[in-house]
Scaffold this motif. Structure first.
Motif, PDB file in Angstrom:
ATOM      1  N   HIS A 153      -2.016   2.959   4.482  1.00 53.57           N
ATOM      2  CA  HIS A 153      -2.728   1.890   4.812  1.00 53.57           C
ATOM      3  C   HIS A 153      -2.080   0.603   4.817  1.00 53.57           C
ATOM      4  O   HIS A 153      -1.160   0.206   4.416  1.00 53.57           O
ATOM      5  CB  HIS A 153      -3.871   1.848   3.920  1.00 53.57           C
ATOM      6  N   ARG A 154      -2.622  -0.484   5.466  1.00 58.19           N
ATOM      7  CA  ARG A 154      -2.067  -1.691   5.634  1.00 58.19           C
ATOM      8  C   ARG A 154      -3.158  -2.867   4.980  1.00 58.19           C
ATOM      9  O   ARG A 154      -4.340  -2.418   5.086  1.00 58.19           O
ATOM     10  CB  ARG A 154      -1.719  -2.190   6.932  1.00 58.19           C
ATOM     11  N   TYR A 155      -2.583  -4.028   4.803  1.00 60.42           N
ATOM     12  CA  TYR A 155      -3.563  -5.197   4.599  1.00 60.42           C
ATOM     13  C   TYR A 155      -3.418  -6.064   5.522  1.00 60.42           C
ATOM     14  O   TYR A 155      -2.373  -6.189   6.041  1.00 60.42           O
ATOM     15  CB  TYR A 155      -3.478  -5.735   3.267  1.00 60.42           C
ATOM     16  N   PHE A 169      -2.170   2.212   9.425  1.00 57.33           N
ATOM     17  CA  PHE A 169      -1.353   1.673  10.502  1.00 57.33           C
ATOM     18  C   PHE A 169      -1.657   2.516  11.659  1.00 57.33           C
ATOM     19  O   PHE A 169      -1.997   3.467  11.932  1.00 57.33           O
ATOM     20  CB  PHE A 169       0.297   1.878  10.184  1.00 57.33           C
ATOM     21  N   SER A 170      -1.561   1.579  12.871  1.00 57.27           N
ATOM     22  CA  SER A 170      -1.694   2.008  14.146  1.00 57.27           C
ATOM     23  C   SER A 170      -0.392   1.485  15.067  1.00 57.27           C
ATOM     24  O   SER A 170      -0.244   0.201  15.191  1.00 57.27           O
ATOM     25  CB  SER A 170      -3.016   1.522  15.034  1.00 57.27           C
ATOM     26  N   PRO A 171       0.459   2.482  15.334  1.00 54.80           N
ATOM     27  CA  PRO A 171       0.425   4.034  15.333  1.00 54.80           C
ATOM     28  C   PRO A 171       0.586   4.463  13.902  1.00 54.80           C
ATOM     29  O   PRO A 171       1.144   3.663  12.932  1.00 54.80           O
ATOM     30  CB  PRO A 171       1.354   4.367  16.162  1.00 54.80           C
ATOM     31  N   GLU A 172      -0.062   5.619  13.633  1.00 57.48           N
ATOM     32  CA  GLU A 172      -0.083   5.877  12.242  1.00 57.48           C
ATOM     33  C   GLU A 172       1.206   6.343  11.590  1.00 57.48           C
ATOM     34  O   GLU A 172       1.991   6.803  12.427  1.00 57.48           O
ATOM     35  CB  GLU A 172      -1.042   7.591  12.295  1.00 57.48           C
ATOM     36  N   ILE A 173       1.394   6.152  10.245  1.00 61.19           N
ATOM     37  CA  ILE A 173       2.420   6.253   9.533  1.00 61.19           C
ATOM     38  C   ILE A 173       2.062   7.366   8.432  1.00 61.19           C
ATOM     39  O   ILE A 173       1.339   7.100   7.464  1.00 61.19           O
ATOM     40  CB  ILE A 173       2.998   5.072   8.995  1.00 61.19           C
ATOM     41  N   ARG A 174       2.724   8.405   8.377  1.00 56.98           N
ATOM     42  CA  ARG A 174       2.448   9.490   7.510  1.00 56.98           C
ATOM     43  C   ARG A 174       3.520   9.780   6.429  1.00 56.98           C
ATOM     44  O   ARG A 174       4.543   9.897   7.185  1.00 56.98           O
ATOM     45  CB  ARG A 174       1.897  10.845   8.050  1.00 56.98           C
ATOM     46  N   VAL A 255       6.535   0.456   3.431  1.00 55.42           N
ATOM     47  CA  VAL A 255       6.414  -0.136   4.499  1.00 55.42           C
ATOM     48  C   VAL A 255       5.810  -1.333   4.585  1.00 55.42           C
ATOM     49  O   VAL A 255       4.944  -1.736   3.771  1.00 55.42           O
ATOM     50  CB  VAL A 255       5.364   0.641   5.504  1.00 55.42           C
ATOM     51  N   PRO A 256       6.370  -2.518   5.196  1.00 51.77           N
ATOM     52  CA  PRO A 256       5.936  -3.819   5.004  1.00 51.77           C
ATOM     53  C   PRO A 256       4.663  -3.965   5.188  1.00 51.77           C
ATOM     54  O   PRO A 256       3.945  -3.308   6.188  1.00 51.77           O
ATOM     55  CB  PRO A 256       6.763  -4.714   6.011  1.00 51.77           C
ATOM     56  N   PHE A 257       3.705  -4.855   4.431  1.00 49.86           N
ATOM     57  CA  PHE A 257       2.085  -4.841   4.847  1.00 49.86           C
ATOM     58  C   PHE A 257       1.471  -3.758   4.433  1.00 49.86           C
ATOM     59  O   PHE A 257       0.492  -3.746   4.572  1.00 49.86           O
ATOM     60  CB  PHE A 257       2.014  -5.329   6.207  1.00 49.86           C
ATOM     61  N   ALA A 258       2.039  -2.691   3.748  1.00 51.62           N
ATOM     62  CA  ALA A 258       1.361  -1.576   3.287  1.00 51.62           C
ATOM     63  C   ALA A 258       0.331  -2.087   2.016  1.00 51.62           C
ATOM     64  O   ALA A 258       0.656  -2.744   1.357  1.00 51.62           O
ATOM     65  CB  ALA A 258       2.255  -0.554   2.874  1.00 51.62           C
ATOM     66  N   SER A 259      -0.972  -1.263   1.875  1.00 48.55           N
ATOM     67  CA  SER A 259      -1.865  -1.496   0.985  1.00 48.55           C
ATOM     68  C   SER A 259      -2.192  -0.224   0.268  1.00 48.55           C
ATOM     69  O   SER A 259      -2.408   0.848   0.921  1.00 48.55           O
ATOM     70  CB  SER A 259      -3.146  -2.026   1.545  1.00 48.55           C
ATOM     71  N   VAL A 260      -1.861  -0.228  -1.141  1.00 56.02           N
ATOM     72  CA  VAL A 260      -2.181   0.943  -1.953  1.00 56.02           C
ATOM     73  C   VAL A 260      -3.748   0.878  -2.377  1.00 56.02           C
ATOM     74  O   VAL A 260      -4.002   0.164  -3.382  1.00 56.02           O
ATOM     75  CB  VAL A 260      -1.414   1.248  -3.038  1.00 56.02           C
ATOM     76  N   TRP A 261      -4.608   1.749  -1.823  1.00 55.72           N
ATOM     77  CA  TRP A 261      -5.910   1.550  -2.134  1.00 55.72           C
ATOM     78  C   TRP A 261      -6.604   2.625  -3.002  1.00 55.72           C
ATOM     79  O   TRP A 261      -6.018   3.701  -2.716  1.00 55.72           O
ATOM     80  CB  TRP A 261      -6.773   1.555  -0.603  1.00 55.72           C
ATOM     81  N   PRO A 262      -7.349   2.135  -3.803  1.00 48.92           N
ATOM     82  CA  PRO A 262      -7.855   3.300  -4.781  1.00 48.92           C
ATOM     83  C   PRO A 262      -8.836   4.182  -4.242  1.00 48.92           C
ATOM     84  O   PRO A 262      -9.610   3.848  -3.265  1.00 48.92           O
ATOM     85  CB  PRO A 262      -8.806   2.512  -5.890  1.00 48.92           C
ATOM     86  N   LYS A 263      -8.859   5.469  -4.525  1.00 48.44           N
ATOM     87  CA  LYS A 263      -9.826   6.395  -3.947  1.00 48.44           C
ATOM     88  C   LYS A 263     -11.211   6.233  -4.424  1.00 48.44           C
ATOM     89  O   LYS A 263     -11.507   5.450  -5.230  1.00 48.44           O
ATOM     90  CB  LYS A 263      -9.486   7.793  -4.507  1.00 48.44           C
TER      91      LYS A 263
END
Length: 351
Positions: A153-155, A169-174, A255-263
């Motif tokens: 995910h990103r912020y 992210f778009s395109p998706e990063i897995r 990944v720059p601008f990645a966001s670690v989100w809680p479930k």
């Protein structure tokens, strides 16, 4: 044999029901034992994973005279690559490769290591196949939040200290999952102000008179040697569990601008990119005078704490390669002391 004899040798309905009832009682007695045995096997596998990772870290240090950084980033780089711009406000750039990718040869995963192009960003399309590889050494069997990889995910609000969850992210990063994260120490590198995010080795002075120092063994571009762990390897936390039931983490990279989100169901807020591979103990000096120390499995449920699905605590890898089970009831300041590499704290046996 006459029909009467055959009738006498058959089971009656009552006898059959009695046998079924006895079998049911036996199963109910054996089931808890079977479940306990399975849980014990999962715990043993988790401990073995951490020991193998500890051996990989030690062998990497022998080869490079330093432990791997939590992840890599060129603080002078600026631009965009494969749909991702950099740097972000926390100073993250390419290549982004993390500790897990760097020690693959030491984990007998040379083919996966060779499949990466380390001259490209970790999120580059050429690295997709390797980045999505499912490696059992990074997966705790007790984690129930996923182990088949996840979309990063990103912020989008431009605030690395309080990022939002802007979706994938778009395109998706897995990336492949990791249920183990590195220890950055007391303060969170991903919570620094942009002015002090280009170099985490530089202390950040704060208006409250304190200084934000990154004092754990792993952070972006760290080169922690054995000599730099002045508190002693046996007294310093290196890695710990973090279940994907709380949030997703990876061994691949940042990944720059990645966001670690809680479930869903967790009360905490997202954290920015470095949290994909790291954790910290608190109390982060940015939070003073509010003191927050999150020992393993602390009910805060922050995405940057260590957390296992064993309710009492988590398995922790120390710098000497030993694995300890740290209870969530540990004296908070003892946990803080164990998370610094050079704090000079004295830890007594009864703490």
């Amino acid at each position: 044999m006459c029909p009467a004899d055959r009738a006498r040798r058959a089971f009656t309905l009552i006898e059959l029901l009695v046998v079924i009832a006895i079998i049911g009682v036996l199963v109910s007695l054996l089931l808890p034992a079977v479940q306990a045995a399975r849980a014990s096997a999962r715990r043993i596998q988790c401990v073995n994973n951490l020991k193998q990772l500890g051996l990989g870290l030690a062998n990497y240090e022998s080869a490079h005279r330093a432990f791997p950084p939590a992840y890599l980033g060129d603080p002078k780089a600026s631009g965009a690559a494969f749909g991702v711009s950099y740097p972000d406000p926390n100073g993250n750039t390419l290549s982004g490769f993390a500790w897990g990718a760097l020690i693959l040869p030491q984990l007998e995963q040379a083919p996966v290591h060779a499949a990466f192009n380390f001259n490209l960003p970790c999120w580059a399309p050429d690295n997709t196949t390797a980045a999505r590889t499912k490696l059992s050494v990074f997966l705790c069997p007790s984690a129930t939040g996923g182990d088949d990889g996840f979309a990063v995910h990103r912020y989008t609000n431009g605030d690395s200290q309080a990022p939002d969850d802007g979706g994938p992210f778009s395109p998706e990063i897995r990336f492949g999952h990791s249920h183990y994260v590195t220890n950055a120490g007391v303060n969170q590198p991903w919570g620094r102000s942009p002015a002090y995010s280009s170099d985490f080795d530089v202390p950040e002075p704060l208006p409250n008179g304190l200084s934000a120092v990154i004092n754990g063994p792993f952070y972006r571009n760290s080169r922690t040697s054995i000599a730099a762990v002045a508190d002693g390897l046996s007294n310093t936390v290196f890695l710990g569990e973090r279940t994907s039931k709380l949030c997703d983490g990876t061994w691949v990279g940042v990944v720059p601008f990645a966001s670690v989100w809680p479930k869903p169901g967790w009360p905490s807020d997202p954290n920015s990119a470095g949290d994909l591979v790291g954790s910290h103990s608190g109390p982060d000096v940015h939070d003073h005078p509010q003191v927050i120390i999150h020992a393993p499995n602390h009910p805060f449920g922050h995405t940057d704490e260590m957390y296992s699905e064993d309710g009492d605590g988590s398995n922790i890898l120390m710098g000497d390669g030993s694995v300890r089970f740290i209870k969530k009831t540990i004296y908070p300041w003892t946990w803080v002391s164990l998370c610094t590499r050079n704090g000079g704290e004295v830890i007594s046996a009864d703490q």
